[in-house]
Design a protein around this motif. Structure first.
Motif, PDB file in Angstrom:
ATOM      1  N   ILE A 162       0.863  -1.178   0.000  1.00  0.00           N
ATOM      2  CA  ILE A 162       0.000   0.000   0.000  1.00  0.00           C
ATOM      3  C   ILE A 162       0.901   1.230   0.000  1.00  0.00           C
ATOM      4  O   ILE A 162       1.627   1.485   0.961  1.00  0.00           O
ATOM      5  CB  ILE A 162      -0.946   0.009   1.207  1.00  0.00           C
ATOM      6  CG1 ILE A 162      -1.859  -1.219   1.158  1.00  0.00           C
ATOM      7  CG2 ILE A 162      -1.773   1.291   1.231  1.00  0.00           C
ATOM      8  CD1 ILE A 162      -2.860  -1.293   2.284  1.00  0.00           C
TER       9      ILE A 162
ATOM     10  N   ILE B  18       1.524   5.130   0.084  1.00  0.00           N
ATOM     11  CA  ILE B  18       0.851   6.307   0.645  1.00  0.00           C
ATOM     12  C   ILE B  18       1.654   7.561   0.330  1.00  0.00           C
ATOM     13  O   ILE B  18       2.864   7.606   0.560  1.00  0.00           O
ATOM     14  CB  ILE B  18       0.676   6.147   2.165  1.00  0.00           C
ATOM     15  CG1 ILE B  18      -0.271   4.973   2.467  1.00  0.00           C
ATOM     16  CG2 ILE B  18       0.152   7.429   2.796  1.00  0.00           C
ATOM     17  CD1 ILE B  18      -0.398   4.659   3.944  1.00  0.00           C
TER      18      ILE B  18
ATOM     19  N   SER C 266      -3.830   6.614  -0.984  1.00  0.00           N
ATOM     20  CA  SER C 266      -3.187   5.311  -0.789  1.00  0.00           C
ATOM     21  C   SER C 266      -3.560   4.440  -1.981  1.00  0.00           C
ATOM     22  O   SER C 266      -4.726   4.394  -2.391  1.00  0.00           O
ATOM     23  CB  SER C 266      -3.627   4.649   0.517  1.00  0.00           C
ATOM     24  OG  SER C 266      -4.975   4.243   0.480  1.00  0.00           O
TER      25      SER C 266
ATOM     26  N   ILE D 290      -4.010   4.277   6.580  1.00  0.00           N
ATOM     27  CA  ILE D 290      -3.508   2.971   7.013  1.00  0.00           C
ATOM     28  C   ILE D 290      -4.662   1.974   7.087  1.00  0.00           C
ATOM     29  O   ILE D 290      -5.752   2.296   7.555  1.00  0.00           O
ATOM     30  CB  ILE D 290      -2.832   3.081   8.396  1.00  0.00           C
ATOM     31  CG1 ILE D 290      -1.528   3.868   8.303  1.00  0.00           C
ATOM     32  CG2 ILE D 290      -2.580   1.703   9.000  1.00  0.00           C
ATOM     33  CD1 ILE D 290      -0.379   3.136   7.649  1.00  0.00           C
TER      34      ILE D 290
ATOM     35  N   HIS E 213       2.686  -1.171   4.310  1.00  0.00           N
ATOM     36  CA  HIS E 213       2.480   0.234   3.978  1.00  0.00           C
ATOM     37  C   HIS E 213       3.824   0.918   3.740  1.00  0.00           C
ATOM     38  O   HIS E 213       4.766   0.725   4.511  1.00  0.00           O
ATOM     39  CB  HIS E 213       1.752   0.947   5.116  1.00  0.00           C
ATOM     40  CG  HIS E 213       0.419   0.354   5.454  1.00  0.00           C
ATOM     41  ND1 HIS E 213       0.289  -0.786   6.236  1.00  0.00           N
ATOM     42  CD2 HIS E 213      -0.834   0.726   5.121  1.00  0.00           C
ATOM     43  CE1 HIS E 213      -0.992  -1.090   6.365  1.00  0.00           C
ATOM     44  NE2 HIS E 213      -1.700  -0.182   5.707  1.00  0.00           N
TER      45      HIS E 213
ATOM     46  N   PHE F   3       4.849  -1.487   8.190  1.00  0.00           N
ATOM     47  CA  PHE F   3       5.100  -0.278   7.411  1.00  0.00           C
ATOM     48  C   PHE F   3       6.597  -0.103   7.186  1.00  0.00           C
ATOM     49  O   PHE F   3       7.427  -0.604   7.936  1.00  0.00           O
ATOM     50  CB  PHE F   3       4.527   0.962   8.115  1.00  0.00           C
ATOM     51  CG  PHE F   3       5.112   1.244   9.472  1.00  0.00           C
ATOM     52  CD1 PHE F   3       6.206   2.085   9.617  1.00  0.00           C
ATOM     53  CD2 PHE F   3       4.571   0.667  10.610  1.00  0.00           C
ATOM     54  CE1 PHE F   3       6.753   2.349  10.870  1.00  0.00           C
ATOM     55  CE2 PHE F   3       5.110   0.917  11.861  1.00  0.00           C
ATOM     56  CZ  PHE F   3       6.195   1.767  11.991  1.00  0.00           C
TER      57      PHE F   3
END
Length: 250
Positions: free
Chosen positions: A125, A127, A156, A186, A194, A216
């Motif tokens: 993901i 961001i 995202s 998130i 992430h 992350f």
């Protein structure tokens, strides 16, 4: 980072990019067809350096290239103007960077094997945010600067295999910091990884995500206090130069 560290880390970043493969992507899209100076590869190198150094403005990037010999050697240019960087930034299709990312993921699959690489990466993901400047008189509500208004799009994007799709898009006035929207971007999916930059740097949020099993990846700021708790062994055949358990912050 000092110059020696920057040089070594820069080389580690550049090595897996395989310039010949990326050049084929560039030639196919013809985005450098009429370019004489700032081609896409040099552009990538310049902004990799800027990210490593935490440079946040095109003017500072231009100054670094023009003044420092080591930067000139790293990126392959003796000088570049702010306007040239800006024009190049606008002209490169986002699909080029997605193709580069897919190329790097493919390399992981080749080195680690498809199953292990897929398990390690899981769902990515990505961001980030984009700021759009607007006229101050017409958009007074979009708080930004004294001379102009603006909005910020916090996004995202989910990347699974060769598929990508938007997960969330949050519009706000441009002034609030990126980190104010991180919680909303998130996901609670513990299999997702992430990825975001230093604009989202917040120790309290990182502690909360870690305690909830949310994965992350980000980059620490240059003034971050890092305490090494334990040094861990590194496979000599891997590209990892150091592996350690650390405590971040005072």
């Amino acid at each position: 980072m000092d110059n020696h560290t920057i040089k070594n880390v820069f080389k580690e970043y550049i090595h897996p990019l395989e310039s010949k493969v990326i050049q084929k992507m560039i030639d196919y899209t013809e985005i450098d067809k009429y370019v004489k100076r700032l081609d896409t590869l040099k552009y990538l190198y310049i902004f990799l350096y800027a990210q490593l150094k935490g440079i946040t403005s095109l003017r500072r990037v231009s100054e670094q290239v023009g003044r420092k010999k080591n930067v000139q050697r790293l990126v392959g240019l003796e000088s570049i103007s702010k306007s040239q960087l800006s024009r190049k930034n606008r002209s490169i299709p986002p699909g080029v960077f997605q193709a580069v990312l897919q190329h790097l993921i493919l390399q992981l699959h080749q080195v680690m094997g498809p199953k292990k690489a897929s398990e390690g990466l899981g769902k990515l993901i990505l961001i980030d945010s984009s700021t759009i400047s607007m006229c101050l008189k017409q958009y007074e509500w979009a708080d930004f600067r004294e001379t102009k208004s603006g909005i910020k799009l916090h996004t995202s994007v989910v990347l699974v295999g060769e598929e990508s799709y938007p997960n969330a898009v949050i519009p706000t006035p441009a002034r609030p910091a990126d980190e104010t929207q991180l919680d909303a971007l998130i996901t609670p999916d513990k299999k997702a990884l992430h990825i975001f930059d230093r604009g989202y740097f917040n120790f309290e949020k990182f502690d909360l995500y870690s305690s909830n099993g949310i994965r992350f990846v980000t980059r620490i700021k240059s003034n971050t206090v890092v305490h090494v708790v334990e040094e861990l062994p590194v496979d000599p055949s891997s590209s990892i130069t150091r592996h350690a358990v650390v405590k971040i912050g005072t």
